[in-house]
Design a protein around this motif. Structure first.
Motif, PDB file in Angstrom:
ATOM      1  N   UNK A 182       0.799  -1.220   0.000  1.00 19.61           N
ATOM      2  CA  UNK A 182       0.000   0.000   0.000  1.00 19.61           C
ATOM      3  C   UNK A 182       0.833   1.272   0.000  1.00 19.61           C
ATOM      4  N   UNK A 183       2.115   1.180   0.354  1.00 22.67           N
ATOM      5  CA  UNK A 183       2.937   2.386   0.444  1.00 22.67           C
ATOM      6  C   UNK A 183       3.696   2.664  -0.843  1.00 22.67           C
ATOM      7  N   UNK A 184       3.598   1.796  -1.841  1.00 19.45           N
ATOM      8  CA  UNK A 184       4.450   1.900  -3.031  1.00 19.45           C
ATOM      9  C   UNK A 184       4.037   3.051  -3.932  1.00 19.45           C
ATOM     10  N   UNK A 185       5.025   3.808  -4.373  1.00 19.13           N
ATOM     11  CA  UNK A 185       4.847   4.735  -5.498  1.00 19.13           C
ATOM     12  C   UNK A 185       5.165   4.009  -6.805  1.00 19.13           C
ATOM     13  N   UNK A 186       6.119   3.078  -6.716  1.00 22.26           N
ATOM     14  CA  UNK A 186       6.544   2.310  -7.881  1.00 22.26           C
ATOM     15  C   UNK A 186       6.675   0.843  -7.470  1.00 22.26           C
ATOM     16  N   UNK A 187       6.144  -0.048  -8.300  1.00 27.02           N
ATOM     17  CA  UNK A 187       6.364  -1.475  -8.123  1.00 27.02           C
ATOM     18  C   UNK A 187       7.416  -1.941  -9.122  1.00 27.02           C
ATOM     19  N   UNK A 188       8.313  -2.787  -8.665  1.00 26.49           N
ATOM     20  CA  UNK A 188       9.275  -3.447  -9.551  1.00 26.49           C
ATOM     21  C   UNK A 188       9.085  -4.947  -9.403  1.00 26.49           C
ATOM     22  N   UNK A 189       8.739  -5.615 -10.503  1.00 20.23           N
ATOM     23  CA  UNK A 189       8.681  -7.067 -10.510  1.00 20.23           C
ATOM     24  C   UNK A 189      10.045  -7.555 -10.980  1.00 20.23           C
ATOM     25  N   UNK A 190      10.850  -7.975 -10.035  1.00 24.94           N
ATOM     26  CA  UNK A 190      12.210  -8.407 -10.332  1.00 24.94           C
ATOM     27  C   UNK A 190      12.202  -9.867 -10.785  1.00 24.94           C
ATOM     28  N   UNK A 191      13.300 -10.297 -11.389  1.00 19.31           N
ATOM     29  CA  UNK A 191      13.414 -11.678 -11.885  1.00 19.31           C
ATOM     30  C   UNK A 191      12.231 -12.007 -12.806  1.00 19.31           C
ATOM     31  N   UNK A 192      11.885 -11.044 -13.642  1.00 18.73           N
ATOM     32  CA  UNK A 192      10.673 -11.176 -14.453  1.00 18.73           C
ATOM     33  C   UNK A 192      10.816 -12.169 -15.598  1.00 18.73           C
ATOM     34  N   UNK A 193      12.012 -12.740 -15.772  1.00 19.86           N
ATOM     35  CA  UNK A 193      12.173 -13.789 -16.775  1.00 19.86           C
ATOM     36  C   UNK A 193      11.683 -15.142 -16.262  1.00 19.86           C
ATOM     37  N   UNK A 194      11.344 -15.216 -15.000  1.00 17.41           N
ATOM     38  CA  UNK A 194      10.889 -16.479 -14.423  1.00 17.41           C
ATOM     39  C   UNK A 194       9.391 -16.673 -14.650  1.00 17.41           C
ATOM     40  N   UNK A 195       8.978 -17.909 -14.588  1.00 15.21           N
ATOM     41  CA  UNK A 195       7.561 -18.227 -14.711  1.00 15.21           C
ATOM     42  C   UNK A 195       6.774 -17.565 -13.584  1.00 15.21           C
ATOM     43  N   UNK A 196       5.620 -17.047 -13.939  1.00 17.33           N
ATOM     44  CA  UNK A 196       4.765 -16.434 -12.928  1.00 17.33           C
ATOM     45  C   UNK A 196       4.863 -14.931 -12.853  1.00 17.33           C
ATOM     46  N   UNK A 197       5.747 -14.319 -13.663  1.00 20.47           N
ATOM     47  CA  UNK A 197       5.893 -12.866 -13.608  1.00 20.47           C
ATOM     48  C   UNK A 197       4.599 -12.163 -14.008  1.00 20.47           C
ATOM     49  N   UNK A 198       3.928 -12.655 -15.049  1.00 20.86           N
ATOM     50  CA  UNK A 198       2.667 -12.048 -15.481  1.00 20.86           C
ATOM     51  C   UNK A 198       1.603 -12.165 -14.391  1.00 20.86           C
ATOM     52  N   UNK A 199       1.601 -13.293 -13.686  1.00 22.84           N
ATOM     53  CA  UNK A 199       0.649 -13.473 -12.591  1.00 22.84           C
ATOM     54  C   UNK A 199       0.959 -12.489 -11.466  1.00 22.84           C
ATOM     55  N   UNK A 200       2.242 -12.275 -11.204  1.00 27.65           N
ATOM     56  CA  UNK A 200       2.648 -11.312 -10.186  1.00 27.65           C
ATOM     57  C   UNK A 200       2.129  -9.919 -10.509  1.00 27.65           C
ATOM     58  N   UNK A 201       2.270  -9.495 -11.763  1.00 28.98           N
ATOM     59  CA  UNK A 201       1.776  -8.189 -12.187  1.00 28.98           C
ATOM     60  C   UNK A 201       0.261  -8.105 -12.000  1.00 28.98           C
ATOM     61  N   UNK A 202      -0.431  -9.174 -12.327  1.00 25.80           N
ATOM     62  CA  UNK A 202      -1.893  -9.191 -12.178  1.00 25.80           C
ATOM     63  C   UNK A 202      -2.291  -9.034 -10.714  1.00 25.80           C
ATOM     64  N   UNK A 203      -1.587  -9.726  -9.809  1.00 24.52           N
ATOM     65  CA  UNK A 203      -1.849  -9.584  -8.383  1.00 24.52           C
ATOM     66  C   UNK A 203      -1.743  -8.115  -7.964  1.00 24.52           C
ATOM     67  N   UNK A 204      -0.700  -7.460  -8.437  1.00 17.06           N
ATOM     68  CA  UNK A 204      -0.479  -6.062  -8.059  1.00 17.06           C
ATOM     69  C   UNK A 204      -1.592  -5.177  -8.595  1.00 17.06           C
ATOM     70  N   UNK A 205      -1.964  -5.383  -9.851  1.00 15.35           N
ATOM     71  CA  UNK A 205      -3.004  -4.554 -10.468  1.00 15.35           C
ATOM     72  C   UNK A 205      -4.371  -4.759  -9.844  1.00 15.35           C
ATOM     73  N   UNK A 206      -4.633  -5.972  -9.376  1.00 13.25           N
ATOM     74  CA  UNK A 206      -5.923  -6.267  -8.743  1.00 13.25           C
ATOM     75  C   UNK A 206      -5.971  -5.681  -7.336  1.00 13.25           C
TER      76      UNK A 206
END
Length: 206
Positions: A182-206
């Motif tokens: 809740x405090x983030x101004x910017x999110x960084x999804x690190x290690x985004x070449x790994x499986x599940x990165x797109x799911x991680x982004x979706x979690x954040x957006x939801x």
């Protein structure tokens, strides 16, 4: 050395004087209050807080940012690490991931031990950030110790708060939303070449 003279040397770029001032503040040694009172009444830096769960890649991200910025900007890194039970110093103070920048005159890297402080920061982090911000750095990166959902103190210190996550954190994001997410101004999804990165982004957006 008088506090005013010490601050003048720091502004000139003397990193030894800066390290001496930080040690004085961190250890609450005599003269620490005098150093803080001698600081210029101005904030010259942009303070960037970098936080996230343990192992998310915070140090690696900072190293990549240094690669981009250190050629033309003055950058300080204040890295908060767990405390050694033997020396009470920072447990990971070698900052190995940033070792290529140790001899760069535009970069100053300092580790601080939490010394039992909660919130992901050291008890003296606010005062030391004041020294760095008032003495000529363009950017100050403040890396918290690996944090959980309630450790959000960095948001009250930084101008910009970056929360670093990775695909392996996906199942934990719903829990983290009540805290550091809740405090983030910017999110960084690190290690985004790994499986599940797109799911991680979706979690954040939801």
């Amino acid at each position: 050395m008088k506090p005013e003279s010490l601050i003048a040397e720091i502004i000139k770029g003397d990193q030894r004087s800066l390290a001496r001032a930080i040690t004085t503040i961190e250890n609450r040694q005599p003269g620490s209050e005098d150093i803080l009172q001698a600081l210029p009444n101005k904030n010259m830096s942009h303070l960037v807080g970098i936080t996230g769960p343990p192992g998310a890649g915070k140090s690696s991200l900072i190293n990549a940012l240094l690669n981009k910025l250190a050629g033309s900007k003055k950058v300080a890194v204040l890295a908060v690490d767990p405390t050694s039970p033997f020396t009470h110093g920072s447990l990971l103070g070698d900052r190995l991931r940033m070792s290529e920048h140790f001899n760069n005159k535009n970069v100053f890297i300092r580790s601080l031990a939490t010394r039992g402080a909660l919130g992901g920061l050291s008890a003296s982090a606010f005062e030391i950030a004041d020294i760095l911000a008032a003495t000529g750095f363009d950017y100050v990166f403040i890396e918290t110790v690996g944090v959980g959902q309630s450790e959000v103190e960095i948001a009250s210190l930084a101008d910009t708060t970056v929360v670093v996550l990775n695909p392996e954190s996906g199942d934990d994001v719903q829990m983290l939303k009540s805290g550091i997410v809740e405090i983030a101004d910017i999110f960084v999804v690190n290690k985004s070449d790994r499986n599940g990165a797109d799911i991680m982004v979706k979690y954040i957006q939801d």
